[in-house]
Enzyme design. Structure first.
Site, PDB file in Angstrom:
ATOM      1  N   GLU A 199      58.539  24.058  33.706  1.00 57.72           N
ATOM      2  CA  GLU A 199      58.319  24.290  35.267  1.00 57.72           C
ATOM      3  C   GLU A 199      59.216  23.505  35.943  1.00 57.72           C
ATOM      4  O   GLU A 199      58.868  21.896  35.485  1.00 57.72           O
ATOM      5  CB  GLU A 199      56.558  23.998  35.325  1.00 57.72           C
ATOM      6  CG  GLU A 199      55.758  24.135  36.613  1.00 57.72           C
ATOM      7  CD  GLU A 199      56.143  25.336  37.555  1.00 57.72           C
ATOM      8  OE1 GLU A 199      55.933  26.076  37.237  1.00 57.72           O
ATOM      9  OE2 GLU A 199      56.935  24.717  38.668  1.00 57.72           O
ATOM     10  N   CYS A 218      48.716  29.744  42.499  1.00 57.30           N
ATOM     11  CA  CYS A 218      46.944  29.954  42.226  1.00 57.30           C
ATOM     12  C   CYS A 218      46.180  28.639  42.470  1.00 57.30           C
ATOM     13  O   CYS A 218      45.214  28.422  42.840  1.00 57.30           O
ATOM     14  CB  CYS A 218      46.172  30.850  40.970  1.00 57.30           C
ATOM     15  SG  CYS A 218      44.555  30.738  41.107  1.00 57.30           S
ATOM     16  N   CYS A 257      44.988  30.286  45.125  1.00 62.83           N
ATOM     17  CA  CYS A 257      43.839  30.473  45.486  1.00 62.83           C
ATOM     18  C   CYS A 257      42.279  29.467  44.998  1.00 62.83           C
ATOM     19  O   CYS A 257      41.609  29.002  45.831  1.00 62.83           O
ATOM     20  CB  CYS A 257      43.466  31.608  43.926  1.00 62.83           C
ATOM     21  SG  CYS A 257      45.165  32.463  44.023  1.00 62.83           S
ATOM     22  N   LYS A 273      42.622  27.008  48.333  1.00 65.35           N
ATOM     23  CA  LYS A 273      41.958  27.613  49.312  1.00 65.35           C
ATOM     24  C   LYS A 273      40.256  28.477  48.621  1.00 65.35           C
ATOM     25  O   LYS A 273      40.196  27.974  50.195  1.00 65.35           O
ATOM     26  CB  LYS A 273      42.361  29.383  49.208  1.00 65.35           C
ATOM     27  CG  LYS A 273      42.707  30.270  50.372  1.00 65.35           C
ATOM     28  CD  LYS A 273      41.043  31.245  49.802  1.00 65.35           C
ATOM     29  CE  LYS A 273      41.153  31.977  48.809  1.00 65.35           C
ATOM     30  NZ  LYS A 273      42.229  33.052  47.916  1.00 65.35           N
ATOM     31  N   ALA A 285      64.674  25.638  34.620  1.00 61.31           N
ATOM     32  CA  ALA A 285      65.528  26.268  34.030  1.00 61.31           C
ATOM     33  C   ALA A 285      66.202  27.456  35.135  1.00 61.31           C
ATOM     34  O   ALA A 285      65.389  28.135  35.993  1.00 61.31           O
ATOM     35  CB  ALA A 285      64.352  26.419  33.213  1.00 61.31           C
ATOM     36  N   TYR A 345      46.483  39.221  54.206  1.00 63.62           N
ATOM     37  CA  TYR A 345      45.249  38.337  52.792  1.00 63.62           C
ATOM     38  C   TYR A 345      45.278  36.644  53.165  1.00 63.62           C
ATOM     39  O   TYR A 345      44.421  36.774  53.469  1.00 63.62           O
ATOM     40  CB  TYR A 345      45.868  37.737  51.725  1.00 63.62           C
ATOM     41  CG  TYR A 345      45.844  39.614  50.168  1.00 63.62           C
ATOM     42  CD1 TYR A 345      44.182  39.003  49.443  1.00 63.62           C
ATOM     43  CD2 TYR A 345      45.585  40.064  50.012  1.00 63.62           C
ATOM     44  CE1 TYR A 345      43.942  39.562  48.248  1.00 63.62           C
ATOM     45  CE2 TYR A 345      45.964  41.412  49.662  1.00 63.62           C
ATOM     46  CZ  TYR A 345      44.825  41.467  48.696  1.00 63.62           C
ATOM     47  OH  TYR A 345      44.555  41.839  47.187  1.00 63.62           O
ATOM     48  N   GLU A 359      42.157  34.845  56.065  1.00 61.68           N
ATOM     49  CA  GLU A 359      42.087  33.413  55.049  1.00 61.68           C
ATOM     50  C   GLU A 359      41.734  33.047  55.363  1.00 61.68           C
ATOM     51  O   GLU A 359      40.844  31.893  56.115  1.00 61.68           O
ATOM     52  CB  GLU A 359      42.558  34.115  53.518  1.00 61.68           C
ATOM     53  CG  GLU A 359      41.725  35.181  52.924  1.00 61.68           C
ATOM     54  CD  GLU A 359      42.466  34.804  51.294  1.00 61.68           C
ATOM     55  OE1 GLU A 359      41.515  35.837  50.577  1.00 61.68           O
ATOM     56  OE2 GLU A 359      43.217  34.604  50.920  1.00 61.68           O
ATOM     57  N   ALA A 391      39.387  40.605  45.847  1.00 60.77           N
ATOM     58  CA  ALA A 391      38.319  39.913  47.008  1.00 60.77           C
ATOM     59  C   ALA A 391      39.130  39.732  48.520  1.00 60.77           C
ATOM     60  O   ALA A 391      40.525  39.034  47.656  1.00 60.77           O
ATOM     61  CB  ALA A 391      36.887  39.146  46.420  1.00 60.77           C
ATOM     62  N   HIS A 400      15.471  44.648  44.258  1.00 61.56           N
ATOM     63  CA  HIS A 400      15.360  43.950  46.038  1.00 61.56           C
ATOM     64  C   HIS A 400      14.672  42.632  45.970  1.00 61.56           C
ATOM     65  O   HIS A 400      13.856  41.950  44.395  1.00 61.56           O
ATOM     66  CB  HIS A 400      14.182  44.642  45.946  1.00 61.56           C
ATOM     67  CG  HIS A 400      13.641  44.864  47.185  1.00 61.56           C
ATOM     68  ND1 HIS A 400      14.100  45.048  48.717  1.00 61.56           N
ATOM     69  CD2 HIS A 400      11.904  44.918  47.517  1.00 61.56           C
ATOM     70  CE1 HIS A 400      12.912  45.115  49.235  1.00 61.56           C
ATOM     71  NE2 HIS A 400      12.577  45.088  49.368  1.00 61.56           N
ATOM     72  N   GLU A 452      21.972  46.014  46.500  1.00 63.86           N
ATOM     73  CA  GLU A 452      20.577  46.858  46.554  1.00 63.86           C
ATOM     74  C   GLU A 452      21.364  48.276  47.249  1.00 63.86           C
ATOM     75  O   GLU A 452      20.798  49.586  46.693  1.00 63.86           O
ATOM     76  CB  GLU A 452      19.215  46.955  46.793  1.00 63.86           C
ATOM     77  CG  GLU A 452      18.855  46.284  48.326  1.00 63.86           C
ATOM     78  CD  GLU A 452      17.310  45.865  48.124  1.00 63.86           C
ATOM     79  OE1 GLU A 452      16.384  47.380  48.244  1.00 63.86           O
ATOM     80  OE2 GLU A 452      17.505  45.217  48.922  1.00 63.86           O
TER      81      GLU A 452
HETATM   82  P1  NDP Z   1      51.053  40.546  53.021  1.00 68.13           P
HETATM   83  O1  NDP Z   1      51.708  41.200  52.719  1.00 68.13           O
HETATM   84  O2  NDP Z   1      49.629  40.830  52.521  1.00 68.13           O
HETATM   85  O3  NDP Z   1      50.666  40.102  54.261  1.00 68.13           O
HETATM   86  C1  NDP Z   1      51.871  39.749  55.312  1.00 68.13           C
HETATM   87  C2  NDP Z   1      51.118  39.925  56.522  1.00 68.13           C
HETATM   88  O4  NDP Z   1      52.644  39.112  57.201  1.00 68.13           O
HETATM   89  C3  NDP Z   1      51.673  41.152  57.472  1.00 68.13           C
HETATM   90  O5  NDP Z   1      49.967  41.547  58.358  1.00 68.13           O
HETATM   91  C4  NDP Z   1      52.735  42.168  57.519  1.00 68.13           C
HETATM   92  O6  NDP Z   1      52.371  43.172  58.090  1.00 68.13           O
HETATM   93  C5  NDP Z   1      53.042  40.370  58.101  1.00 68.13           C
HETATM   94  N1  NDP Z   1      54.700  40.489  58.351  1.00 68.13           N
HETATM   95  C6  NDP Z   1      55.885  40.653  57.471  1.00 68.13           C
HETATM   96  N2  NDP Z   1      56.551  40.426  58.154  1.00 68.13           N
HETATM   97  C7  NDP Z   1      56.314  39.812  58.986  1.00 68.13           C
HETATM   98  C8  NDP Z   1      57.460  39.725  60.293  1.00 68.13           C
HETATM   99  N3  NDP Z   1      58.058  39.755  59.935  1.00 68.13           N
HETATM  100  N4  NDP Z   1      56.870  39.491  62.114  1.00 68.13           N
HETATM  101  C9  NDP Z   1      55.616  39.550  61.683  1.00 68.13           C
HETATM  102  N5  NDP Z   1      54.992  39.927  61.006  1.00 68.13           N
HETATM  103  C10 NDP Z   1      55.063  40.007  59.917  1.00 68.13           C
HETATM  104  O7  NDP Z   1      50.937  38.908  52.627  1.00 68.13           O
HETATM  105  P2  NDP Z   1      50.277  37.238  52.329  1.00 68.13           P
HETATM  106  O8  NDP Z   1      51.557  36.041  52.662  1.00 68.13           O
HETATM  107  O9  NDP Z   1      49.125  37.399  52.817  1.00 68.13           O
HETATM  108  O10 NDP Z   1      49.552  36.798  50.948  1.00 68.13           O
HETATM  109  C11 NDP Z   1      50.929  37.256  49.796  1.00 68.13           C
HETATM  110  C12 NDP Z   1      49.840  38.492  48.576  1.00 68.13           C
HETATM  111  O11 NDP Z   1      49.515  37.473  47.939  1.00 68.13           O
HETATM  112  C13 NDP Z   1      48.926  39.326  49.111  1.00 68.13           C
HETATM  113  O12 NDP Z   1      49.271  40.492  49.046  1.00 68.13           O
HETATM  114  C14 NDP Z   1      47.706  39.097  48.259  1.00 68.13           C
HETATM  115  O13 NDP Z   1      48.581  39.848  46.846  1.00 68.13           O
HETATM  116  C15 NDP Z   1      48.158  38.014  47.565  1.00 68.13           C
HETATM  117  N6  NDP Z   1      46.985  36.999  47.764  1.00 68.13           N
HETATM  118  C16 NDP Z   1      45.845  37.209  47.660  1.00 68.13           C
HETATM  119  C17 NDP Z   1      44.319  36.810  47.970  1.00 68.13           C
HETATM  120  C18 NDP Z   1      43.030  37.388  47.203  1.00 68.13           C
HETATM  121  O14 NDP Z   1      43.150  37.338  45.719  1.00 68.13           O
HETATM  122  N7  NDP Z   1      42.765  37.030  47.289  1.00 68.13           N
HETATM  123  C19 NDP Z   1      44.981  35.527  48.287  1.00 68.13           C
HETATM  124  C20 NDP Z   1      46.099  35.071  49.499  1.00 68.13           C
HETATM  125  C21 NDP Z   1      47.231  36.279  48.747  1.00 68.13           C
HETATM  126  P3  NDP Z   1      52.338  44.707  58.322  1.00 68.13           P
HETATM  127  O15 NDP Z   1      50.898  44.537  57.672  1.00 68.13           O
HETATM  128  O16 NDP Z   1      52.695  45.531  59.496  1.00 68.13           O
HETATM  129  O17 NDP Z   1      53.577  44.825  56.893  1.00 68.13           O
END
Ligand code: NDP
Length: 451
Positions: A34, A42, A47, A50, A114, A177, A181, A340, A434, A439
């Site tokens: 690493e 995470c 995660c 956050k 690595a 996401y 968030e 979520a 309840h 529910e």
């Molecule tokens: P996402 O893919 O969820 O969202 C990226 C966002 O950026 C989208 O709204 C996208 O728009 C927009 N975007 C992409 N490129 C551009 C650009 N060039 N200009 C403007 N807007 C742009 O990625 P995140 O970075 O939010 O998260 C990555 C992943 O991490 C998630 O998909 C999820 O799987 C994971 N994650 C999970 C969490 C959880 O479980 N609670 C919390 C945080 C992350 P468009 O929709 O139009 O493509």
């Protein structure tokens, strides 16, 4: 031929650490490298910190709610430096836990970068070259900034936890996401939040009704959310970053956060040179067993760009160990994964959205949308959503979408029923607990629409 190790894992995040320690506990000779902190995205910059920030931010509303419930409380002030010190101590502790788990399982760890030299060799940044029967790539992903002039003036989610002080104002770019968030978190912590999303509605790919409700309530809580809006120009100024946007506004924000997606972390890893097939996003292309195009090289987690979620990476790591070291070829089931989004309000979801289900087959849609008792008591207008998408033919619940406090906790449990193939009538046969919000999931009698 004897190798230095049976398994060399590159990357000490959720997937890599789990695979390494489970394999080592079975007597497999395992090493793991690493280059940064143990725990990966995470634990160190995703995660965990956050969620702690979500908790911190929720106190702003809790204080005024407590007053409405009869508590004699004065408004407080959030001290980022106090929180950050405590957060860092917690992350140090968790990193220590990860390291100890590896040590006690008998994994040799290298604090080094690595790279892959060939099917059975890795080179470390220390100069050592190590041989291994199998190599597992678990290097995760990295936040990406859009390719636009001035993007270097913005920060990414990696930087948020490291800020010396919270900005007075922030512009968040993105509607996924991370963007949604952090809009809620920073708004709750007292930062003036503006959010630009280029599309029609935030949280693309999720259930439309839930997306609309979350967007409305984010706005209601104070996030200045603009959909259909992009940055046209950015310039560095003494007091922040000047931004000209497609909605005709110009403003200076103390910080700009790009939450515009994450890309697989494969750059400079030597994979293509070693014959490992990479996809369009740079992801390691793998089969259902997480095996790459080079038979001795496997990959799990975000670096494969399948489903970017910690528990999925962990499952993939476990399945890899079953497949390669326990003689039990195991595929990870990527179907019906509950998840979520820790927006405010929180969102829990599993299965098909209404929009996707309509395309698939005739459905019934059951919706309960209501003001939760806890919030209506204090005069807040927040609404909760409990939504079930049901197949007309099989009666199975195809999707469940919850917008409510603790929706993440609820969907974990509702997810078991959905994963088991529960029908609407199975939900109905379950007696309500309840008074709770959940529910509603077992008491909605008639569909609001069929399609
Ligand atoms: P996402 O893919 O969820 O969202 C990226 C966002 O950026 C989208 O709204 C996208 O728009 C927009 N975007 C992409 N490129 C551009 C650009 N060039 N200009 C403007 N807007 C742009 O990625 P995140 O970075 O939010 O998260 C990555 C992943 O991490 C998630 O998909 C999820 O799987 C994971 N994650 C999970 C969490 C959880 O479980 N609670 C919390 C945080 C992350 P468009 O929709 O139009 O493509």
């Amino acid at each position: 031929m004897t190798y230095d190790y049976d398994l060399f894992v590159i990357g000490g995040g959720s997937g890599g650490v789990r695979a390494a320690r489970v394999a080592a506990a079975d007597g497999v000779r395992v090493a793991l490298a690493e280059e940064d902190r143990m725990g990966g995205t995470c634990v160190i910059r995703g995660c965990v910190p956050k969620k702690l920030m979500v908790f911190a931010s929720e106190f702003s509303e809790a204080i005024s709610d407590a007053r409405a419930y009869g508590w004699d409380l004065a408004d407080g002030k959030f001290d980022w430096s106090v929180f950050r010190t405590k957060l860092y101590a917690q992350l140090d502790f968790l990193e220590g836990v990860y390291r100890r788990m590896l040590d006690t399982s008998g994994v040799t760890t290298y604090n080094a970068r690595a790279t892959v030299k060939d099917a059975h060799h890795v080179a470390l940044s220390t100069g050592e070259v190590i041989s291994a029967g199998h190599i597992l790539i678990a290097t995760g992903g990295l936040p990406v900034r859009p390719d636009q002039q001035g993007a270097e003036f913005g920060i990414t989610s990696n930087d948020i936890f490291l800020l010396e002080k919270l900005p007075a104002s922030i512009l968040i770019i993105g509607g996924g996401y991370i963007a949604c968030e952090f809009a809620g978190i920073l708004n709750g912590l007292g930062v003036r939040v503006t959010q630009f999303y280029r599309g029609e509605q935030i949280l693309r790919g999720f259930d439309g009704e839930a997306r609309g409700m979350i967007a409305d309530q984010m706005r209601g809580r104070g996030v200045d959310l603009h959909c259909g809006t992009s940055i046209l120009a950015m310039e560095k100024r003494d007091d922040g970053v000047w931004v000209k946007s497609s909605n005709g506004t110009e403003a200076v924000y103390e910080r700009v956060l790009f939450a515009t997606g994450r890309a697989p972390n494969t750059k400079g890893l030597g994979l293509a040179e070693a014959g490992v097939k990479l996809g369009r996003n740079g992801e390691v292309v793998v089969d259902g067993y997480s095996q790459s195009s080079v038979p001795s090289i496997y990959a799990v987690g975000d670096v494969t760009d399948r489903v970017q979620l910690t528990p999925v990476a962990i499952r993939e790591g476990m399945a890899f160990v079953e497949t390669v070291f326990r003689g039990n070829p195991t595929k990870v089931d990527h179907h019906l994964i509950p998840s979520a989004v820790f927006t405010q309000p929180e969102f829990g979801t599993i299965g098909l959205t209404e929009e996707a289900a309509r395309e698939q087959e005739p459905i019934e849609v059951y919706v309960a949308s209501f003001r939760p008792m806890q919030h209506s008591f204090v005069g807040r207008s927040d609404r909760a959503l409990m939504k079930l998408i049901v197949s007309q033919a099989t009666r199975k619940v195809l999707g469940c979408h919850i917008v409510a406090d603790n929706a993440g906790e609820m969907i974990q449990l509702a997810g078991i029923a959905v994963k088991m193939g529960a029908t609407k009538e199975d939900f109905d046969r379950t007696v309500a607990v309840h008074p709770t919000m959940a529910e509603e999931l077992v008491t909605i009698k008639t569909p609001v629409r069929t399609a």
